[in-house]
Write a protein that holds these residues in place. Structure first.
Motif, mmCIF file in Angstrom:
data_model
loop_
_atom_site.group_PDB
_atom_site.id
_atom_site.type_symbol
_atom_site.label_atom_id
_atom_site.label_comp_id
_atom_site.label_asym_id
_atom_site.label_seq_id
_atom_site.Cartn_x
_atom_site.Cartn_y
_atom_site.Cartn_z
ATOM 1 N N HIS A 166 0.845 -1.196 0.000
ATOM 2 C CA HIS A 166 0.000 0.000 0.000
ATOM 3 C C HIS A 166 0.877 1.241 0.000
ATOM 4 C CE1 HIS A 166 -3.891 -1.900 0.422
ATOM 5 N NE2 HIS A 166 -3.468 -2.613 1.450
ATOM 6 N N SER A 167 0.356 2.308 -0.609
ATOM 7 C CA SER A 167 1.107 3.557 -0.700
ATOM 8 C C SER A 167 0.388 4.716 -0.019
ATOM 9 C CB SER A 167 1.362 3.904 -2.170
ATOM 10 O OG SER A 167 0.134 4.048 -2.866
ATOM 11 N N ASP A 168 -0.655 4.417 0.772
ATOM 12 C CA ASP A 168 -1.392 5.469 1.464
ATOM 13 C C ASP A 168 -1.987 4.882 2.753
ATOM 14 O OD1 ASP A 168 -2.571 7.975 1.915
ATOM 15 O OD2 ASP A 168 -3.013 8.239 -0.220
ATOM 16 N N ASP A 169 -2.744 5.692 3.479
ATOM 17 C CA ASP A 169 -3.318 5.239 4.744
ATOM 18 C C ASP A 169 -4.017 3.893 4.592
ATOM 19 O OD1 ASP A 169 -2.522 7.732 5.518
ATOM 20 O OD2 ASP A 169 -4.516 8.498 5.972
ATOM 21 N N ILE A 170 -3.727 2.954 5.486
ATOM 22 C CA ILE A 170 -4.376 1.637 5.476
ATOM 23 C C ILE A 170 -5.599 1.725 6.371
ATOM 24 C CG2 ILE A 170 -4.104 -0.821 5.942
ATOM 25 C CD1 ILE A 170 -1.098 -0.448 5.416
ATOM 26 N N ASP A 181 -4.617 -17.377 8.799
ATOM 27 C CA ASP A 181 -3.526 -16.797 8.018
ATOM 28 C C ASP A 181 -4.000 -15.899 6.877
ATOM 29 O OD1 ASP A 181 -1.427 -18.086 9.454
ATOM 30 O OD2 ASP A 181 -1.895 -19.942 8.398
ATOM 31 N N ARG A 182 -5.305 -15.767 6.706
ATOM 32 C CA ARG A 182 -5.826 -14.985 5.583
ATOM 33 C C ARG A 182 -6.196 -13.584 6.069
ATOM 34 N NH1 ARG A 182 -7.581 -17.220 0.783
ATOM 35 N NH2 ARG A 182 -6.076 -18.815 1.445
ATOM 36 N N LEU A 183 -5.687 -12.572 5.393
ATOM 37 C CA LEU A 183 -5.889 -11.179 5.792
ATOM 38 C C LEU A 183 -6.229 -10.334 4.582
ATOM 39 C CD1 LEU A 183 -5.526 -8.898 8.045
ATOM 40 C CD2 LEU A 183 -3.208 -8.637 7.109
ATOM 41 N N ALA A 184 -7.213 -9.445 4.734
ATOM 42 C CA ALA A 184 -7.541 -8.460 3.701
ATOM 43 C C ALA A 184 -7.235 -7.078 4.249
ATOM 44 C CB ALA A 184 -9.015 -8.567 3.309
ATOM 45 N N SER A 185 -6.742 -6.205 3.393
ATOM 46 C CA SER A 185 -6.446 -4.833 3.799
ATOM 47 C C SER A 185 -6.926 -3.866 2.724
ATOM 48 C CB SER A 185 -4.938 -4.645 4.032
ATOM 49 O OG SER A 185 -4.207 -4.883 2.822
ATOM 50 N N GLY A 190 -6.771 3.122 -2.954
ATOM 51 C CA GLY A 190 -7.750 2.480 -3.820
ATOM 52 C C GLY A 190 -7.619 0.982 -3.932
ATOM 53 N N LEU A 191 -6.605 0.402 -3.305
ATOM 54 C CA LEU A 191 -6.358 -1.035 -3.439
ATOM 55 C C LEU A 191 -6.878 -1.814 -2.242
ATOM 56 C CD1 LEU A 191 -2.694 -1.012 -4.811
ATOM 57 C CD2 LEU A 191 -4.849 -0.966 -6.096
ATOM 58 N N VAL A 192 -7.385 -3.018 -2.514
ATOM 59 C CA VAL A 192 -7.740 -3.990 -1.483
ATOM 60 C C VAL A 192 -6.884 -5.213 -1.741
ATOM 61 C CG1 VAL A 192 -9.552 -5.453 -0.525
ATOM 62 C CG2 VAL A 192 -10.092 -3.117 -1.241
ATOM 63 N N ASN A 193 -6.027 -5.554 -0.777
ATOM 64 C CA ASN A 193 -5.099 -6.664 -0.929
ATOM 65 C C ASN A 193 -5.503 -7.845 -0.070
ATOM 66 O OD1 ASN A 193 -3.280 -5.381 -2.741
ATOM 67 N ND2 ASN A 193 -2.363 -4.264 -1.031
ATOM 68 N N VAL A 194 -5.214 -9.034 -0.556
ATOM 69 C CA VAL A 194 -5.487 -10.267 0.180
ATOM 70 C C VAL A 194 -4.170 -11.019 0.339
ATOM 71 C CG1 VAL A 194 -6.784 -12.420 0.235
ATOM 72 C CG2 VAL A 194 -7.816 -10.377 -0.774
ATOM 73 N N ALA A 205 3.346 -13.630 0.060
ATOM 74 C CA ALA A 205 2.081 -13.696 0.785
ATOM 75 C C ALA A 205 0.937 -13.015 0.044
ATOM 76 C CB ALA A 205 2.245 -13.054 2.162
ATOM 77 N N LEU A 206 1.239 -12.061 -0.817
ATOM 78 C CA LEU A 206 0.199 -11.326 -1.529
ATOM 79 C C LEU A 206 -0.470 -12.222 -2.571
ATOM 80 C CD1 LEU A 206 -1.226 -8.609 -1.995
ATOM 81 C CD2 LEU A 206 0.567 -8.054 -3.661
ATOM 82 N N LEU A 207 -1.747 -12.545 -2.336
ATOM 83 C CA LEU A 207 -2.495 -13.432 -3.223
ATOM 84 C C LEU A 207 -3.243 -12.689 -4.314
ATOM 85 C CD1 LEU A 207 -4.137 -15.940 -0.687
ATOM 86 C CD2 LEU A 207 -2.012 -16.221 -1.988
ATOM 87 N N ALA A 208 -3.791 -11.538 -3.971
ATOM 88 C CA ALA A 208 -4.640 -10.825 -4.922
ATOM 89 C C ALA A 208 -4.684 -9.346 -4.588
ATOM 90 C CB ALA A 208 -6.062 -11.385 -4.901
ATOM 91 N N THR A 209 -4.860 -8.539 -5.619
ATOM 92 C CA THR A 209 -5.070 -7.107 -5.465
ATOM 93 C C THR A 209 -6.296 -6.717 -6.267
ATOM 94 O OG1 THR A 209 -2.722 -6.605 -5.118
ATOM 95 C CG2 THR A 209 -4.133 -4.808 -5.873
ATOM 96 N N CYS A 210 -7.272 -6.151 -5.565
ATOM 97 C CA CYS A 210 -8.497 -5.666 -6.211
ATOM 98 C C CYS A 210 -8.501 -4.152 -6.154
ATOM 99 C CB CYS A 210 -9.737 -6.221 -5.510
ATOM 100 S SG CYS A 210 -9.814 -8.027 -5.429
ATOM 101 N N ASN A 211 -8.953 -3.528 -7.238
ATOM 102 C CA ASN A 211 -8.948 -2.066 -7.312
ATOM 103 C C ASN A 211 -10.362 -1.539 -7.124
ATOM 104 O OD1 ASN A 211 -8.515 0.643 -7.849
ATOM 105 N ND2 ASN A 211 -7.122 0.238 -9.552
#
Length: 386
Positions: A166-170, A181-185, A190-194, A205-211
């Motif tokens: 991430h490049s901004d406030d989480i 062990d599964r985490l979404a942020s 604008g990104l949601v990471n899994v 660890a990064l499985l997916a990135t949704c915009n």
């Protein structure tokens, strides 16, 4: 099985609680297990309030944070523990058997970290907090082993941090309800990471990135196997993704709208003014999304691949913006809190208790707003980076 709509149609205000001084109610957490009696609320004056979840009577409050609170949750197994995080850079653990006592655990990281999101995994072993952006460049996911806290001081440091995703406030971190062990942020970038934390290093660890195409505000797991993610953006966008399609050629998006206010789920009255949040209801296998009006009225909606459908409107409760809600599956009731300082319990087949009285509101004072983190319904969130 009784339908969700029938359950919601029976709701009315059963209990009403007000703090002694004006404060916004920001987050709600219910103590797990059917025999538990407590719920916790984080407030804009940096305190935590502990209530009886059946009567909403105030049991005690905890003081210890010196900055805006960014989350609160009960431990899932050791239910006598309550955790909270704050922009003051600390995560505290509280013993709910001793209302009003000092924190029994303290977790810290770098002094420059200001936490704006927080969660605990389903096995109660791992804490995660998301930071604000630092130096116009970095934001971090910070992890601690919950079994190695500091007692009345600083204990072991973090297990580690993720710094590249991430490049901004989480703004949101959310552990999977069943997979430790599964985490979404989600972030204002604008990104949601899994992530699958069992893989170790951040890149693996990064499985997916949704915009979300906007500033992500809240994220929650949903779906029959909790393989879906709901994301609500700060400008009232709504996105529902199916992570079960990650290894297929099928699209991840189940449903998406850039502005839920433009929809018309309210017969004859247009759309909602804002979205409060979402929650997957296991018993009915439905995704409940709560929206609201600036007047304080609430609208309970079902969300699936066909969009949003109004199930029930709740009027006569709140008088200002609602900040948080939680559906109590065991009691089949809804708890809501907001900027009017009121905590409400909505249930079916009951009458308002004597403590309820008529609804009142606290006026929005400038000092109160300074203590409260700007709300996503009032323009919080930076411009999406290109």
């Amino acid at each position: 099985m009784e339908s969700l709509q029938k359950k919601l149609e029976a709701l009315s205000v059963a209990c009403r609680s007000r703090p002694e001084e004006p404060t916004y109610l920001l987050h709600i957490a219910l103590q797990p297990h059917s025999s538990s009696e407590l719920l916790a609320v984080s407030c804009s004056n940096f305190t935590l309030h502990l209530h009886n979840k059946n009567t909403l009577s105030l049991i005690g409050q905890y003081q210890g944070h010196t900055g805006p609170l960014s989350g609160v949750t009960f431990a899932h197994r050791s239910t006598d523990l309550l955790y909270s995080a704050s922009a003051d850079g600390t995560v505290h653990g509280w013993d709910v058997r001793q209302p009003g006592s000092k924190a029994v655990q303290t977790f810290k990281s770098d002094e420059s970290h200001h936490f704006c999101s927080f969660d605990l995994n389903c096995s109660d072993t791992l804490l995660c907090a998301g930071t604000e952006q630092m130096n116009n460049e970095d934001s971090f996911l910070v992890f601690w082993d919950s079994r190695k806290p500091g007692a009345a001081g600083s204990g072991d440091g973090p297990l580690g941090v993720y710094s590249e995703s991430h490049s901004d406030d989480i703004t949101q971190v959310c552990f999977h309800p069943q997979d430790k062990d599964r985490l979404a942020s989600g972030s204002t970038d604008g990104l949601v990471n899994v992530f699958d934390l069992s893989r170790g290093a951040e890149e693996e660890a990064l499985l997916a990135t949704c915009n979300s195409d906007s500033s992500a505000g809240s994220v929650c797991w949903s779906g029959p196997d909790y393989n879906q993610l709901l994301c609500l953006s700060h400008d009232e966008g709504l996105h529902l993704w199916d992570l079960g399609q990650l290894n297929t050629e099928e699209p991840l998006t189940i449903y998406s709208t850039s502005d839920a206010r433009s929809l018309t789920p309210l017969p004859g009255r247009g759309g909602v003014d804002y979205l409060v949040g979402g929650q997957w209801l296991e018993a009915t296998q439905k995704l409940l999304v709560v929206g609201g009006m600036n007047s304080g009225d609430l609208h309970l909606m079902e969300c699936d691949r066909d969009g949003l459908r109004l199930l029930r409107s709740l009027e006569g409760g709140h008088t200002l913006t609602v900040r948080c809600f939680m559906w109590n599956t065991v009691a089949e009731g809804l708890v809501t809190g907001g900027e009017d300082g009121q905590l409400l319990l909505w249930k079916g087949g009951v009458e308002l208790t004597k403590e309820g009285g008529k609804r009142e509101s606290f006026k929005s004072e400038s000092s109160l707003r300074r203590k409260s983190r700007p709300h996503k319904k009032h323009g919080y969130g930076k411009e999406k980076k290109t």
